[in-house]
Enzyme design. Structure first.
Site, PDB file in Angstrom:
ATOM      1  N   GLY A 193     153.429 168.145  10.889  1.00  0.00           N
ATOM      2  CA  GLY A 193     153.295 167.452   9.607  1.00  0.00           C
ATOM      3  C   GLY A 193     154.195 166.253   9.422  1.00  0.00           C
ATOM      4  O   GLY A 193     154.036 165.516   8.450  1.00  0.00           O
ATOM      5  N   ALA A 194     155.144 166.030  10.347  1.00  0.00           N
ATOM      6  CA  ALA A 194     155.984 164.833  10.278  1.00  0.00           C
ATOM      7  C   ALA A 194     155.529 163.768  11.273  1.00  0.00           C
ATOM      8  O   ALA A 194     156.144 162.710  11.380  1.00  0.00           O
ATOM      9  CB  ALA A 194     157.447 165.194  10.544  1.00  0.00           C
ATOM     10  N   GLY A 195     154.463 164.058  12.001  1.00  0.00           N
ATOM     11  CA  GLY A 195     153.982 163.135  13.016  1.00  0.00           C
ATOM     12  C   GLY A 195     153.068 162.055  12.462  1.00  0.00           C
ATOM     13  O   GLY A 195     152.889 161.919  11.252  1.00  0.00           O
ATOM     14  N   SER A 225     139.459 166.572  19.519  1.00  0.00           N
ATOM     15  CA  SER A 225     139.404 165.233  20.119  1.00  0.00           C
ATOM     16  C   SER A 225     138.064 165.007  20.802  1.00  0.00           C
ATOM     17  O   SER A 225     137.480 165.932  21.392  1.00  0.00           O
ATOM     18  CB  SER A 225     140.518 165.064  21.149  1.00  0.00           C
ATOM     19  N   TYR A 267     144.930 166.583  29.465  1.00  0.00           N
ATOM     20  CA  TYR A 267     144.968 166.583  28.001  1.00  0.00           C
ATOM     21  C   TYR A 267     143.624 167.028  27.429  1.00  0.00           C
ATOM     22  O   TYR A 267     143.554 167.890  26.544  1.00  0.00           O
ATOM     23  CB  TYR A 267     145.326 165.188  27.492  1.00  0.00           C
ATOM     24  N   ASN A 294     139.476 157.326  18.392  1.00  0.00           N
ATOM     25  CA  ASN A 294     140.729 156.603  18.619  1.00  0.00           C
ATOM     26  C   ASN A 294     141.375 156.286  17.285  1.00  0.00           C
ATOM     27  O   ASN A 294     141.029 155.308  16.625  1.00  0.00           O
ATOM     28  CB  ASN A 294     140.471 155.324  19.423  1.00  0.00           C
TER      29      ASN A 294
END
Length: 333
Positions: free
Chosen positions: A8-10, A103, A163, A192
């Site tokens: 949540g801080a990203g 993603s 990934y 993106n």
């Protein structure tokens, strides 16, 4: 609704927190940037954070293509083990609503059509072709050129790097959790994502971040291949709004529902680099012809299901978003 936001801080997570608060929800930030003990692989820490939560918005992940296969254990640990620990704690705590940061990389290459053979799925591009500057995938049946199109959520998955593989595994874990607990899970397959607070100067950042960082250093953005790769650049505030819409709408119990989350307006990487350089007032991009193994050529998806079922749509236009991003602050990691 009290919502635990992992990561949540990203970059994306911080915008999700703001969007939740603006809608009257109570976001709870769980992020190693703010507390080194807030690691999703730490079951005790996760269980404490889940106290009183109604839902989880899982944004914490190691992102990007990475720098080589040596990163594989760390990707699997952070993304897949971390997700498994989180879901296990949710099952114990009785939290039954999840929105996962998915993603579009799970698809591998996008949708292609051959004039003779219809819709086809080309395999990974040959190194010899990339070295020779032949970047477009060819029909696996006749070797002719293909026309790229939009990928739907029902397309086969075909992750092409570590990934991408971990992002698909996250979805499988979430689906298994939903079936076992009668939980409701949504995976938003981001395209993106770009915008304010994007990380800079890290090998795990997205292409928009690389270009923006270069411009800030007074350098020209370096565009790989021939710059004609098609992508869907979606603004981070639109992605945050999609997370809120998914949480508020709910979803089918006992299953995972996937939604493509993009602007719906494909642009080439070269177009994006030129738009960003023009808005910044920097040097014209340089098309290098270089390539990265594991990159796909074209991947743009159809986000109409998200619009139809959740009432969401992208609001930030490409040109407007690039102008803002050219002036926006970035974070160091």
């Amino acid at each position: 609704m009290r919502v635990l936001v992992t990561g949540g801080a990203g970059f994306i997570g911080s915008h999700v927190v703001e969007a939740l608060a603006a809608r009257g929800h109570e976001p709870v930030v769980f992020d190693v940037r703010e507390d080194r003990r807030a690691d999703v692989r730490d079951g005790e820490a996760v269980r404490r954070a889940l106290a009183g939560a109604d839902a989880v918005c899982h944004q914490a992940a190691m992102v990007g293509l990475g720098t080589g296969f040596a990163d594989a254990p760390e990707y699997v640990s952070r993304n897949d083990l971390g997700t498994a620990v989180l879901l296990s704690a949710m099952a114990d705590a009785g939290v039954r609503r999840l929105v996962l940061a998915g993603s579009m990389v799970v698809y591998g290459e996008g949708r292609y059509e051959c004039g003779r053979h219809g819709v086809v799925r080309p395999g990974p591009r040959a190194v010899a072709h990339l070295v020779a500057g032949r970047f477009e995938p060819l029909c696996p049946s006749c070797g002719e050129e293909l026309s790229p199109g939009l990928v739907g959520e029902d397309a086969p998955t075909d992750p092409r790097n570590v990934y991408a593989t971990t992002k698909l595994a996250q979805e499988h874990l979430a689906a298994a959790w939903a079936r076992t607990t009668d939980g409701a899970a949504v995976s938003l397959r981001y395209h993106n994502v770009y915008g304010p607070r994007m990380p800079r100067d890290t090998p795990y950042a997205g292409v928009a971040s690389f270009f923006r960082s270069a411009l800030a250093r007074g350098e020209a953005p370096r565009v790989f291949e021939d710059g004609r790769q098609r992508r869907d650049f979606v603004h981070v505030r639109d992605v945050a709004a999609a997370n809120v819409a998914a949480l508020e709408a709910g979803s089918a119990e006992g299953a995972l529902t996937a939604y493509n989350t993009g602007s719906g307006e494909p642009h080439t990487v070269g177009e994006m680099a030129r738009a960003l350089a023009g808005a910044f007032g920097g040097s014209e991009p340089v098309v290098t012809g270089e390539y990265r193994l594991g990159d796909v050529r074209h991947i743009t998806a159809d986000s109409s299901r998200l619009r139809a079922e959740l009432g969401w749509k992208a609001e930030v236009a490409f040109a407007e978003g690039m102008r803002e991003f050219a002036r926006a602050g970035m974070r160091g990691s």
